[in-house]
Design an enzyme around this catalytic site. Structure first.
Site, PDB file in Angstrom:
ATOM      1  N   TYR A 195       0.947  -1.494  -0.071  1.00 46.67           N
ATOM      2  CA  TYR A 195       0.144   0.130  -0.007  1.00 46.67           C
ATOM      3  C   TYR A 195       1.019   1.221  -0.061  1.00 46.67           C
ATOM      4  CZ  TYR A 195      -4.558  -1.882   0.314  1.00 46.67           C
ATOM      5  OH  TYR A 195      -5.941  -2.680   0.273  1.00 46.67           O
ATOM      6  N   LYS A 197       3.203 -15.218   1.991  1.00 45.71           N
ATOM      7  CA  LYS A 197       3.596 -16.262   0.996  1.00 45.71           C
ATOM      8  C   LYS A 197       5.250 -16.487   0.972  1.00 45.71           C
ATOM      9  CE  LYS A 197       1.617 -16.939  -3.133  1.00 45.71           C
ATOM     10  NZ  LYS A 197       1.178 -18.421  -3.117  1.00 45.71           N
ATOM     11  N   ASP A 253      -2.752 -18.109   0.448  1.00 51.98           N
ATOM     12  CA  ASP A 253      -3.772 -18.560  -0.717  1.00 51.98           C
ATOM     13  C   ASP A 253      -4.485 -19.830  -0.229  1.00 51.98           C
ATOM     14  OD1 ASP A 253      -1.561 -19.847  -0.824  1.00 51.98           O
ATOM     15  OD2 ASP A 253      -1.713 -20.293  -2.912  1.00 51.98           O
ATOM     16  N   ASP A 283      -6.394  -6.877   3.439  1.00 47.99           N
ATOM     17  CA  ASP A 283      -7.565  -6.502   3.062  1.00 47.99           C
ATOM     18  C   ASP A 283      -8.585  -7.586   2.089  1.00 47.99           C
ATOM     19  OD1 ASP A 283      -9.113  -4.433   1.623  1.00 47.99           O
ATOM     20  OD2 ASP A 283      -8.047  -4.732  -0.235  1.00 47.99           O
ATOM     21  N   ASP A 291     -12.369  -9.269   3.614  1.00 43.31           N
ATOM     22  CA  ASP A 291     -13.569  -9.293   2.819  1.00 43.31           C
ATOM     23  C   ASP A 291     -14.009 -10.545   2.688  1.00 43.31           C
ATOM     24  OD1 ASP A 291     -13.325  -6.609   1.919  1.00 43.31           O
ATOM     25  OD2 ASP A 291     -13.919  -7.084   0.282  1.00 43.31           O
TER      26      ASP A 291
HETATM   27  C1  IPM Z   1     -10.347  -1.275   3.510  1.00 44.20           C
HETATM   28  C2  IPM Z   1     -10.817  -0.960   2.044  1.00 44.20           C
HETATM   29  C3  IPM Z   1      -9.681   0.239   1.657  1.00 44.20           C
HETATM   30  C4  IPM Z   1      -8.284  -0.425   1.696  1.00 44.20           C
HETATM   31  C5  IPM Z   1      -9.816   1.062   0.577  1.00 44.20           C
HETATM   32  C6  IPM Z   1     -11.240   1.812   0.573  1.00 44.20           C
HETATM   33  C7  IPM Z   1      -8.557   2.077   0.292  1.00 44.20           C
HETATM   34  O1  IPM Z   1     -11.000  -1.739   1.062  1.00 44.20           O
HETATM   35  O2  IPM Z   1     -10.432  -0.667   4.436  1.00 44.20           O
HETATM   36  O3  IPM Z   1     -10.496  -2.650   3.156  1.00 44.20           O
HETATM   37  O4  IPM Z   1      -8.224  -1.151   0.608  1.00 44.20           O
HETATM   38  O5  IPM Z   1      -7.658  -0.699   2.655  1.00 44.20           O
HETATM   39 MG    MG Z   2     -11.042  -3.768   1.634  1.00 42.09          MG
END
Ligand code: IPM
Ligand code: MG
Length: 369
Positions: free
Chosen positions: A142, A193, A226, A250, A254
């Site tokens: 990042y 990884k 993975d 990240d 999710d």
């Molecule tokens: C998160 C989001 C952010 C990230 C974006 C909005 C920059 O996806 O907080 O998970 O990638 O960290």
């Molecule tokens: Mg995210």
């Protein structure tokens, strides 16, 4: 009575709608005690770009640094797809994380009993799930340099992102993971990884050392990132605290969010180091869901992740864990009563909007107070 200063940054899309609900909860706590909250609001993301041509202003950064905690909504949307990269809405959030050194991102994934059927996975796979994804938040790809697109002059361009981690960054996030695990089921899984990436080799090495030196009472497992993604949908209950880098975190968070039925359910806390003098730490609390431009302005958004994020502020910034528990219980009871926003409704279940869900949670809190 202590007064805590909160900086509210509603942002874009559904951000302001879910923030409106958490404001009512904050007001309630302020009146009821045990502590008071004073709030100030500022712009971040696309709305800030529209007003000031930047994703966050220096003045707001100063307020963020001075605040006891930041409560953040969401940023971004198609409206700003074409704005310059440096001032895109997400840049505001990334600057907050980086400049405040909020390196530890705690993302709990909890399946409320009433929602076990809302997950796309089978009930027995997710029922009772309670895990934490601990994401490193200020390093890795990042922020690594170089981060460029160069014209190679032959009709080709080259895009470069740099994955970089220093020992101290891995060391400090590993310690947060082990400390968290000690308050829970004493299990840490570390995902990287190392079979492909040098940062993965170093990550593995440092986590192993920290474990050996200071946390032998906690069980440590290393897993390739993975494989970890696969394990998370196969049998997520094998994990307790899962620590990983910025990018893998990240993605894996999710996945973890969806196990719980909806992205609208997942709160998060982004914490800095504890200041040795003041004993305080910088902190930002935000729902994991984004700005959801498709439903923005329609009153349909689920405010649960936002309200639960304030609960995390009570727990991690203000030592009010019992009030955080009350928020979690209020959420569990409205769900048990069958109240559903659209994102967590099954088939023909009746749904309610953002303000009704917010009011219902507040009602449960008042009843419990
Ligand atoms: C998160 C989001 C952010 C990230 C974006 C909005 C920059 O996806 O907080 O998970 O990638 O960290
Ligand atoms: Mg995210």
């Amino acid at each position: 009575m202590a007064t805590h200063n909160l900086l509210l940054l509603p942002g874009d899309g559904i951000g302001p709608e879910v923030m409106a609900e958490v404001k009512r909860v904050i007001d309630f706590f302020s009146k009821k005690g045990p502590d008071k909250f004073s709030t100030e609001e500022a712009l971040v993301g696309g709305c800030c770009y529209d007003a000031h041509k930047v994703a966050i202003t220096d003045a707001t950064m100063d307020k963020a640094k001075a605040a006891d905690a930041i409560i953040f909504g969401a940023v971004g949307g198609p409206k700003w797809d074409k704005v310059p990269y440096d001032v895109r809405p997400e840049a505001g959030l990334l600057r907050l994380r980086k400049d405040l050194a909020l390196f530890a991102n705690i993302r709990p994934a909890i399946v409320y009993p009433a929602l076990a059927d809302s997950s796309s996975l089978k009930r027995d796979v997710v029922e009772g799930l309670d895990i934490i994804i601990l994401r490193e938040l200020t390093g890795g790809v990042y922020f690594g340099e170089p981060k460029t697109i160069t014209d190679l002059g032959n009709g080709q361009k080259r895009g470069i992102d740099t994955q970089v981690y220093d020992t101290f960054e891995i060391d400090r996030i590993a310690r947060v993971a082990f400390d968290l695990a000690r308050t829970r089921r004493k299990k840490v899984a570390s995902a990287e990884k190392r079979n492909v990436m040098k940062t993965g080799v170093l990550w593995n090495e440092v986590v192993t050392r920290v474990h050996q030196e200071s946390y032998k009472d906690v069980a440590l497992e290393h897993v390739l990132a993975d494989n970890c993604a696969m394990q998370l949908v196969r049998w997520p209950k094998q994990y307790d605290v899962l620590v990983t880098d910025n990018l893998f975190g990240d993605v894996l968070s999710d996945i973890a969010a969806m196990l719980t039925g909806s992205l609208g359910m997942l709160p998060s806390a982004s914490l800095g180091a504890i200041d040795s003098k003041t004993k305080l730490r910088k902190a930002l609390y935000e729902p994991v869901h984004g700005s959801a431009p498709d439903i923005a302005g329609k009153g349909l958004a689920n405010p649960i992740a936002m309200i639960a994020s304030f609960g995390m502020a009570l727990r991690y910034s203000f030592g009010l864990g019992e009030w955080a528990d009350k928020i979690d219980q209020a959420i569990a009871s409205v769900l048990a009563k069958g109240l559903r926003t659209k994102d967590i409704a099954q088939g023909t279940e009746k749904t309610i909007g953002t303000t009704d869900m917010g009011a219902a949670i507040l009602g449960e809190l008042k009843a419990a107070a």
